[in-house]
Motif scaffolding. Sequence first.
Motif, short mmCIF file in Angstrom:
data_model
loop_
_atom_site.label_atom_id
_atom_site.label_comp_id
_atom_site.label_asym_id
_atom_site.label_seq_id
_atom_site.Cartn_x
_atom_site.Cartn_y
_atom_site.Cartn_z
N GLU A 11 0.70 -1.10 -0.06
CA GLU A 11 0.10 -0.03 0.17
C GLU A 11 1.01 1.42 -0.10
OE1 GLU A 11 -3.98 -1.15 2.50
OE2 GLU A 11 -2.07 -1.68 3.41
N CYS A 12 2.34 0.97 0.19
CA CYS A 12 2.87 2.19 0.21
C CYS A 12 3.66 2.53 -1.32
CB CYS A 12 4.10 2.10 0.92
SG CYS A 12 4.06 2.23 2.82
N LEU A 13 3.45 1.37 -2.23
CA LEU A 13 4.07 1.73 -3.49
C LEU A 13 2.92 2.06 -4.57
CD1 LEU A 13 6.90 -1.18 -3.44
CD2 LEU A 13 6.94 1.51 -3.04
N VAL A 14 1.86 1.35 -4.40
CA VAL A 14 0.73 1.63 -5.15
C VAL A 14 0.35 3.07 -5.40
CG1 VAL A 14 -1.54 0.91 -5.93
CG2 VAL A 14 -0.07 -0.69 -5.25
N MET A 15 0.22 3.78 -6.42
CA MET A 15 -0.16 5.02 -6.74
C MET A 15 -1.48 5.17 -7.47
SD MET A 15 1.83 6.86 -4.87
CE MET A 15 3.32 6.85 -4.16
N ASP A 16 -2.24 4.04 -7.34
CA ASP A 16 -3.44 4.07 -8.35
C ASP A 16 -4.59 4.75 -7.40
OD1 ASP A 16 -6.01 3.60 -9.54
OD2 ASP A 16 -5.26 1.39 -9.76
N PRO A 17 -5.03 5.86 -7.65
CA PRO A 17 -6.22 6.63 -7.00
C PRO A 17 -7.49 5.76 -6.64
CG PRO A 17 -5.69 7.71 -9.07
CD PRO A 17 -4.70 6.84 -9.08
N LEU A 18 -7.58 4.68 -7.18
CA LEU A 18 -8.75 3.68 -7.17
C LEU A 18 -8.69 2.90 -6.11
CD1 LEU A 18 -9.53 2.99 -10.90
CD2 LEU A 18 -10.78 4.52 -9.49
N CYS A 19 -7.09 2.83 -5.57
CA CYS A 19 -6.78 1.75 -4.36
C CYS A 19 -7.06 2.96 -3.16
CB CYS A 19 -5.26 1.71 -4.30
SG CYS A 19 -4.78 0.80 -2.79
N GLU A 20 -8.37 2.48 -2.52
CA GLU A 20 -8.87 3.27 -1.41
C GLU A 20 -7.88 2.94 -0.15
OE1 GLU A 20 -12.92 2.14 -1.03
OE2 GLU A 20 -13.48 2.88 -2.81
N THR A 21 -7.24 1.64 -0.11
CA THR A 21 -6.54 1.56 1.13
C THR A 21 -5.07 1.95 0.99
OG1 THR A 21 -5.68 -0.72 0.60
CG2 THR A 21 -8.01 -0.44 1.34
#
Length: 136
Positions: A11-21
Amino acid sequence: MAHEAICMLDECLVMDPLCETCALGACEAAGQTCRDPTPWQSSPWDWTCTCVLPLYGEKQYGAATCVIDECSKSCPTCAEGTCSGPGQICEDPDSSEFSLSDWTCTCPPPSSGMAVAEAARCYLDECDETCPTCEN
């Protein structure tokens, strides 16, 4: 025998705004580091922001409140033995990261004296009736 797939999600690396967590750079924007202790989809909302030394502090799912005790840490504005060398007491009245160089050195009893951001000049009143080495 069928095995269930384990899907990674840091969750620190993913920069997709659709990732709510996901942290989405929240820690870095605050000048902190982000850490996801269990980077799997099955363990969401567990990332933490950690302050960068000499500041300390940590918060799960958000930017931490960073503090610094200038009496016990090593930094450009810290006491670093200024008080302890001559046997004085160091105190940092405000440990927020925005209140620097406010530490004080205080002389131990029966002496008196205090200074901000430097060693104190200690005085001994030999007429004081509480002075154990003094003549009354």
